[in-house]
Design an enzyme around this catalytic site. Structure first.
Site, PDB file in Angstrom:
ATOM      1  CB  SER A  37      -0.972  -0.061   1.188  1.00  0.00           C
ATOM      2  OG  SER A  37      -2.009   0.876   1.037  1.00  0.00           O
ATOM      3  CG  HIS A  84      -5.922  -2.343   0.830  1.00  0.00           C
ATOM      4  ND1 HIS A  84      -5.272  -2.004  -0.341  1.00  0.00           N
ATOM      5  CD2 HIS A  84      -5.280  -1.668   1.811  1.00  0.00           C
ATOM      6  CE1 HIS A  84      -4.287  -1.172  -0.066  1.00  0.00           C
ATOM      7  NE2 HIS A  84      -4.274  -0.952   1.237  1.00  0.00           N
ATOM      8  CG  ASP A  94      -7.294  -2.750  -2.789  1.00  0.00           C
ATOM      9  OD1 ASP A  94      -7.946  -2.012  -2.022  1.00  0.00           O
ATOM     10  OD2 ASP A  94      -6.056  -2.815  -2.768  1.00  0.00           O
TER      11      ASP A  94
END
Length: 232
Positions: free
Chosen positions: A122, A211, A177
């Site tokens: 991320s 995610h 995600d």
């Protein structure tokens, strides 16, 4: 300099997973927003190679605009998570310099940049891409999980002095995600192909994954690290 970590702020606190034999390579892995190096140190331990040192630093705690200015671990400020969101240019560049300081420190202690692989998840993956593409030393590669390229409009010019125009990049993204949509990952992949040799960019998506990471992704990461950092 004989291994004194104090001059490299991020290293003093970082979680380090040492090799079980002589360390000839290093992986520097950067966590996501609000997280710490501990979880990824555990993940790296599960795929470790005996001659590789894994360094998982903790981001500094700063107010994050995206989260109503709450203070949390963050590599740089985030205003939004879309390709058109305004970005914290000074913070991103400062964070990249702090990661380059770790690379320099490892070089002084016997692991050359060509045996250092950067990775992250991320926001950490975003910083690992930006750092590698603006780094003058040639690195072994980048693992970029569920992320994007910061300051993407400044590339390819921002990489003009980079030693990494031919660097392999493994980019992975969950297809479900909700935070960083997989389309943003795909756009990032296409942008990366204009900066490094297109055949060096491998973009893998995982059906049903949100995610987060997944076992198949971690096995792809392990394979990539083994390929880019072979035993010497």
């Amino acid at each position: 300099m004989c291994g004194n970590n104090m001059s490299v702020p991020l290293l003093a606190e970082a979680v380090t997973v040492s090799g079980t034999e002589k360390e000839t390579a290093a992986v520097i892995f950067l966590h996501g927003l609000g997280d710490s190096g501990h979880g990824w140190a555990d993940a790296m331990t599960s795929i470790r190679l005996p001659y590789v040192k894994y360094i998982c630093p903790h981001a500094p705690r700063i107010p994050v605009t995206l989260n109503m200015k709450m203070t949390m671990p963050s590599w740089f400020d985030l205003m939004g998570l879309s390709p058109e969101s305004p970005e914290d240019e000074a913070g991103i560049k400062r964070a990249a310099e702090n990661i380059k300081a770790i690379i320099d420190h490892e070089a002084k202690n016997g692991i050359p940049p060509s045996r250092v692989l950067l990775g992250g998840f991320s926001q950490g993956g975003a910083l690992s891409l930006y750092t590698a593409l603006t780094c003058q030393q040639q690195l072994a590669g980048v693992v970029a999980l569920s992320c994007w390229l910061p300051l993407h409009k400044t590339f390819p010019q921002a990489a003009s002095n980079s030693g990494n125009r031919d660097m392999p990049i493994l980019q992975c993204h969950g297809e479900m995600d909700p935070m960083i949509p997989v389309q943003f990952g795909a756009m990032t992949s296409e942008k990366l192909k204009t900066i490094v040799s297109p055949q060096k960019v491998n973009f893998i998506t995982y059906p049903g994954v949100m995610h987060s990471s997944c076992p198949q992704e971690m096995s792809a990461v392990k394979e990539f690290i083994e390929k880019q950092l072979p035993r010497i």
